[in-house]
Write a protein that holds these residues in place. Structure first.
Motif, PDB file in Angstrom:
ATOM      1  N   ALA A   9       0.840  -1.195   0.000  1.00 34.06           N
ATOM      2  CA  ALA A   9       0.000   0.000   0.000  1.00 34.06           C
ATOM      3  C   ALA A   9       0.878   1.248   0.000  1.00 34.06           C
ATOM      4  O   ALA A   9       1.897   1.297   0.662  1.00 34.06           O
ATOM      5  CB  ALA A   9      -0.917   0.012   1.215  1.00 34.06           C
ATOM      6  N   ARG A  10       0.430   2.274  -0.723  1.00 30.84           N
ATOM      7  CA  ARG A  10       1.248   3.470  -0.891  1.00 30.84           C
ATOM      8  C   ARG A  10       1.380   4.241   0.426  1.00 30.84           C
ATOM      9  O   ARG A  10       0.521   4.192   1.280  1.00 30.84           O
ATOM     10  CB  ARG A  10       0.634   4.372  -1.964  1.00 30.84           C
ATOM     11  N   ASN A  11       2.470   4.966   0.508  1.00 31.98           N
ATOM     12  CA  ASN A  11       2.703   5.874   1.632  1.00 31.98           C
ATOM     13  C   ASN A  11       2.723   5.171   2.988  1.00 31.98           C
ATOM     14  O   ASN A  11       2.561   5.814   4.019  1.00 31.98           O
ATOM     15  CB  ASN A  11       1.659   6.994   1.655  1.00 31.98           C
ATOM     16  N   GLY A  12       2.880   3.857   3.012  1.00 30.76           N
ATOM     17  CA  GLY A  12       2.995   3.156   4.278  1.00 30.76           C
ATOM     18  C   GLY A  12       1.694   2.854   4.989  1.00 30.76           C
ATOM     19  O   GLY A  12       1.709   2.286   6.079  1.00 30.76           O
ATOM     20  N   TRP A  13       0.548   3.233   4.400  1.00 31.20           N
ATOM     21  CA  TRP A  13      -0.750   2.977   5.024  1.00 31.20           C
ATOM     22  C   TRP A  13      -1.313   1.688   4.437  1.00 31.20           C
ATOM     23  O   TRP A  13      -1.849   1.691   3.331  1.00 31.20           O
ATOM     24  CB  TRP A  13      -1.704   4.143   4.784  1.00 31.20           C
ATOM     25  N   PRO A  14      -1.226   0.569   5.148  1.00 34.26           N
ATOM     26  CA  PRO A  14      -1.607  -0.724   4.574  1.00 34.26           C
ATOM     27  C   PRO A  14      -3.119  -0.939   4.522  1.00 34.26           C
ATOM     28  O   PRO A  14      -3.877  -0.351   5.282  1.00 34.26           O
ATOM     29  CB  PRO A  14      -0.962  -1.728   5.528  1.00 34.26           C
ATOM     30  N   ARG A  15      -3.522  -1.795   3.631  1.00 34.83           N
ATOM     31  CA  ARG A  15      -4.916  -2.200   3.516  1.00 34.83           C
ATOM     32  C   ARG A  15      -5.139  -3.436   4.379  1.00 34.83           C
ATOM     33  O   ARG A  15      -4.395  -4.410   4.280  1.00 34.83           O
ATOM     34  CB  ARG A  15      -5.264  -2.517   2.065  1.00 34.83           C
ATOM     35  N   LEU A  16      -6.143  -3.399   5.242  1.00 37.92           N
ATOM     36  CA  LEU A  16      -6.481  -4.549   6.084  1.00 37.92           C
ATOM     37  C   LEU A  16      -7.971  -4.503   6.385  1.00 37.92           C
ATOM     38  O   LEU A  16      -8.425  -3.713   7.219  1.00 37.92           O
ATOM     39  CB  LEU A  16      -5.674  -4.536   7.384  1.00 37.92           C
ATOM     40  N   ARG A  17      -8.726  -5.356   5.711  1.00 34.86           N
ATOM     41  CA  ARG A  17     -10.163  -5.414   5.948  1.00 34.86           C
ATOM     42  C   ARG A  17     -10.443  -6.083   7.295  1.00 34.86           C
ATOM     43  O   ARG A  17      -9.873  -7.107   7.620  1.00 34.86           O
ATOM     44  CB  ARG A  17     -10.853  -6.207   4.829  1.00 34.86           C
ATOM     45  N   VAL A  18     -11.326  -5.473   8.075  1.00 32.19           N
ATOM     46  CA  VAL A  18     -11.674  -6.013   9.392  1.00 32.19           C
ATOM     47  C   VAL A  18     -12.185  -7.444   9.259  1.00 32.19           C
ATOM     48  O   VAL A  18     -11.834  -8.328  10.060  1.00 32.19           O
ATOM     49  CB  VAL A  18     -12.726  -5.121  10.080  1.00 32.19           C
ATOM     50  N   ALA A  19     -12.990  -7.694   8.232  1.00 27.20           N
ATOM     51  CA  ALA A  19     -13.579  -9.020   8.061  1.00 27.20           C
ATOM     52  C   ALA A  19     -12.529 -10.093   7.799  1.00 27.20           C
ATOM     53  O   ALA A  19     -12.773 -11.276   8.057  1.00 27.20           O
ATOM     54  CB  ALA A  19     -14.581  -8.992   6.903  1.00 27.20           C
ATOM     55  N   TRP A  21      -9.627 -10.428   9.278  1.00 28.02           N
ATOM     56  CA  TRP A  21      -8.818 -10.837  10.428  1.00 28.02           C
ATOM     57  C   TRP A  21      -9.571 -10.718  11.747  1.00 28.02           C
ATOM     58  O   TRP A  21      -8.961 -10.691  12.811  1.00 28.02           O
ATOM     59  CB  TRP A  21      -7.516 -10.016  10.468  1.00 28.02           C
ATOM     60  N   ALA A  22     -10.890 -10.724  11.706  1.00 23.14           N
ATOM     61  CA  ALA A  22     -11.688 -10.510  12.910  1.00 23.14           C
ATOM     62  C   ALA A  22     -11.381 -11.539  14.002  1.00 23.14           C
ATOM     63  O   ALA A  22     -11.279 -11.188  15.189  1.00 23.14           O
ATOM     64  CB  ALA A  22     -13.178 -10.539  12.569  1.00 23.14           C
ATOM     65  N   GLU A  23     -11.209 -12.799  13.638  1.00 22.88           N
ATOM     66  CA  GLU A  23     -10.935 -13.817  14.652  1.00 22.88           C
ATOM     67  C   GLU A  23      -9.551 -13.615  15.272  1.00 22.88           C
ATOM     68  O   GLU A  23      -9.388 -13.737  16.495  1.00 22.88           O
ATOM     69  CB  GLU A  23     -11.048 -15.217  14.038  1.00 22.88           C
ATOM     70  N   THR A  24      -8.579 -13.283  14.446  1.00 24.35           N
ATOM     71  CA  THR A  24      -7.248 -12.985  14.974  1.00 24.35           C
ATOM     72  C   THR A  24      -7.282 -11.739  15.839  1.00 24.35           C
ATOM     73  O   THR A  24      -6.672 -11.697  16.925  1.00 24.35           O
ATOM     74  CB  THR A  24      -6.253 -12.798  13.808  1.00 24.35           C
ATOM     75  N   ARG A  25      -7.970 -10.700  15.379  1.00 23.26           N
ATOM     76  CA  ARG A  25      -8.085  -9.467  16.159  1.00 23.26           C
ATOM     77  C   ARG A  25      -8.646  -9.746  17.542  1.00 23.26           C
ATOM     78  O   ARG A  25      -8.130  -9.248  18.555  1.00 23.26           O
ATOM     79  CB  ARG A  25      -8.987  -8.462  15.442  1.00 23.26           C
ATOM     80  N   ASP A  26      -9.693 -10.560  17.618  1.00 26.55           N
ATOM     81  CA  ASP A  26     -10.325 -10.832  18.906  1.00 26.55           C
ATOM     82  C   ASP A  26      -9.415 -11.650  19.820  1.00 26.55           C
ATOM     83  O   ASP A  26      -9.431 -11.474  21.051  1.00 26.55           O
ATOM     84  CB  ASP A  26     -11.661 -11.553  18.693  1.00 26.55           C
ATOM     85  N   ARG A 141     -12.077 -20.422  23.020  1.00 25.23           N
ATOM     86  CA  ARG A 141     -12.813 -19.943  21.854  1.00 25.23           C
ATOM     87  C   ARG A 141     -11.926 -19.098  20.952  1.00 25.23           C
ATOM     88  O   ARG A 141     -11.968 -19.219  19.728  1.00 25.23           O
ATOM     89  CB  ARG A 141     -14.023 -19.124  22.295  1.00 25.23           C
ATOM     90  N   HIS A 142     -11.135 -18.221  21.546  1.00 23.50           N
ATOM     91  CA  HIS A 142     -10.265 -17.337  20.774  1.00 23.50           C
ATOM     92  C   HIS A 142      -8.904 -17.994  20.631  1.00 23.50           C
ATOM     93  O   HIS A 142      -8.163 -18.108  21.611  1.00 23.50           O
ATOM     94  CB  HIS A 142     -10.137 -15.975  21.461  1.00 23.50           C
ATOM     95  N   ALA A 143      -8.562 -18.416  19.416  1.00 22.60           N
ATOM     96  CA  ALA A 143      -7.316 -19.180  19.222  1.00 22.60           C
ATOM     97  C   ALA A 143      -6.726 -18.975  17.832  1.00 22.60           C
ATOM     98  O   ALA A 143      -6.061 -19.862  17.298  1.00 22.60           O
ATOM     99  CB  ALA A 143      -7.571 -20.661  19.473  1.00 22.60           C
ATOM    100  N   SER A 144      -6.945 -17.790  17.242  1.00 18.28           N
ATOM    101  CA  SER A 144      -6.472 -17.527  15.883  1.00 18.28           C
ATOM    102  C   SER A 144      -5.279 -16.580  15.898  1.00 18.28           C
ATOM    103  O   SER A 144      -5.200 -15.681  16.743  1.00 18.28           O
ATOM    104  CB  SER A 144      -7.600 -16.912  15.038  1.00 18.28           C
ATOM    105  N   TYR A 145      -4.372 -16.779  14.953  1.00 19.35           N
ATOM    106  CA  TYR A 145      -3.254 -15.849  14.808  1.00 19.35           C
ATOM    107  C   TYR A 145      -2.778 -15.856  13.360  1.00 19.35           C
ATOM    108  O   TYR A 145      -2.053 -16.749  12.924  1.00 19.35           O
ATOM    109  CB  TYR A 145      -2.096 -16.200  15.738  1.00 19.35           C
ATOM    110  N   ASP A 146      -3.197 -14.863  12.618  1.00 14.49           N
ATOM    111  CA  ASP A 146      -2.736 -14.647  11.250  1.00 14.49           C
ATOM    112  C   ASP A 146      -1.586 -13.647  11.339  1.00 14.49           C
ATOM    113  O   ASP A 146      -1.807 -12.444  11.516  1.00 14.49           O
ATOM    114  CB  ASP A 146      -3.891 -14.092  10.401  1.00 14.49           C
ATOM    115  N   ALA A 147      -0.362 -14.132  11.235  1.00 20.00           N
ATOM    116  CA  ALA A 147       0.818 -13.303  11.477  1.00 20.00           C
ATOM    117  C   ALA A 147       0.887 -12.112  10.524  1.00 20.00           C
ATOM    118  O   ALA A 147       1.244 -11.004  10.932  1.00 20.00           O
ATOM    119  CB  ALA A 147       2.079 -14.151  11.349  1.00 20.00           C
ATOM    120  N   GLN A 148       0.551 -12.305   9.255  1.00 19.96           N
ATOM    121  CA  GLN A 148       0.627 -11.207   8.305  1.00 19.96           C
ATOM    122  C   GLN A 148      -0.415 -10.132   8.620  1.00 19.96           C
ATOM    123  O   GLN A 148      -0.134  -8.932   8.546  1.00 19.96           O
ATOM    124  CB  GLN A 148       0.426 -11.725   6.883  1.00 19.96           C
ATOM    125  N   ALA A 149      -1.614 -10.560   9.001  1.00 18.50           N
ATOM    126  CA  ALA A 149      -2.661  -9.592   9.349  1.00 18.50           C
ATOM    127  C   ALA A 149      -2.266  -8.785  10.582  1.00 18.50           C
ATOM    128  O   ALA A 149      -2.474  -7.562  10.632  1.00 18.50           O
ATOM    129  CB  ALA A 149      -3.984 -10.315   9.590  1.00 18.50           C
TER     130      ALA A 149
END
Length: 330
Positions: A9-19, A21-26, A141-149
């Motif tokens: 993503a340009r200028n260092g602002w990456p694209r990351l849709r909430v949908a 990585w929601a499980e990893t986020r939680d 219940r919460h056990a996700s980890y997407d390293a790139q996200a």
């Protein structure tokens, strides 16, 4: 998700849709609560809960120094190597691998690492500001980890932290650091008018009202970034207590909207990321929403605001020997 597109993503602002990585986020949200509560157990109380927060670092999120006995320790989420580092002032250190694992496993591993370092601590091992509040030791219940996200989320924080700190330099009154609140998983910065409030909000899930009373004991203009509310998260701003006319003060330039339900202004992250000038877009949002609070709330702007470039009139025009051209001199 196209991670290559997101990473480039340009200028260092990456694209990351909430949908995406929601499980990893939680899951990471619960992990940050555990680490934040460890800091809270040992750090001296600071107004508005400033002693419990985490801070954006060049590699992730960290507690900063936590006092312990005659020494200290710190804890850092390293989102580059994907490890949790625990470092003691006696020279010892331990780490926990950040990978797909349950909150219960993470909780157990962190406390085992602390014990190996001779750090004895206890926390109220139930999350705050979420519903349901599953005890950490029982949370499978919460056990996700997407390293790139997670790394992309950290880059969102790095960019936002940078702009928030530049915005912070315009204010000489009482103001918070730019810090990460693990209860609501947001990066936040708050300015204060100097006046006490007579009412405080309440109703946050699994969070006593006295916690909010401490957080909102004085008039505020607060802003930050939250990885929710919008396709890619959103910047937010609010004033408490909200003055009359605040919600109508800011125009819808750059996509800013006012949420009556949440009583705050929102600027979708994707509007910032895709703008020709992302920094300028976010800065306009921050300055305009603060102005809304200060003007409608009748803050003493002359006494609270300051020119961040005021030092430049005193800088030497001749550079000291060996100093790089363009570098600042005191």
């Amino acid at each position: 998700m196209d991670y290559a597109e997101a990473a480039d993503a340009r200028n260092g602002w990456p694209r990351l849709r909430v949908a995406d990585w929601a499980e990893t986020r939680d899951t990471v949200h619960m992990w940050t609560q555990i680490v934040g509560k460890i800091r809270m157990a040992h750090a001296p109380m600071l107004n508005h809960w400033w002693h419990v927060t985490l801070y954006v670092t060049p590699r992730g999120l960290a507690t900063s120094r936590i006092p312990y006995g005659h020494g200290a320790f710190d804890i850092e989420f390293d989102f580059c190597d994907h490890r949790l580092h625990i470092r003691s002032s006696d020279g010892t250190a331990e780490s926990v691998v950040l990978e797909a694992k349950s909150v219960a496993e993470f909780h157990a591993e962190v406390f085992q690492a602390l014990r190996r370092l001779g750090i004895n601590t206890s926390i109220r091992a139930i999350p705050n500001e979420v519903d349901p509040a599953i005890p950490f030791a029982a949370d499978d219940r919460h056990a996700s980890y997407d390293a790139q996200a997670v790394r992309l989320f950290w880059h969102q924080l790095v960019q936002t932290d940078r702009v928030l700190n530049e915005f912070r330099s315009y204010f000489s009154g009482k103001a918070s650091p730019v810090h990460f609140f693990w209860g609501s998983i947001d990066l936040a910065y708050t300015r204060f008018s100097g006046r006490a409030t007579s009412t405080q909000p309440g109703g946050a899930p699994n969070c006593p009202d006295w916690v909010m009373a401490e957080a909102y004991s004085h008039e505020t203009s607060s802003c930050g970034f939250w990885p929710g509310g919008g396709e890619e998260g959103a910047s937010y701003a609010y004033s408490f207590p909200e003055p009359a006319g605040y919600s109508e003060y800011v125009t819808e330039a750059d996509g800013t909207v006012y949420s009556k339900a949440d009583k705050l202004y929102l600027l979708p992250y994707e509007n910032v990321r895709t703008a020709p000038d992302p920094d300028g877009t976010l800065s306009r949002f921050l300055h305009s929403t603060y102005e809304a609070a200060a003007e409608t709330g009748r803050w003493d702007r002359a006494g609270l605001e300051i020119d961040p470039d005021r030092w430049r009139q005193h800088r030497h025009h001749r550079q000291p020997p060996g100093q790089a051209r363009g570098a600042a001199s005191p």
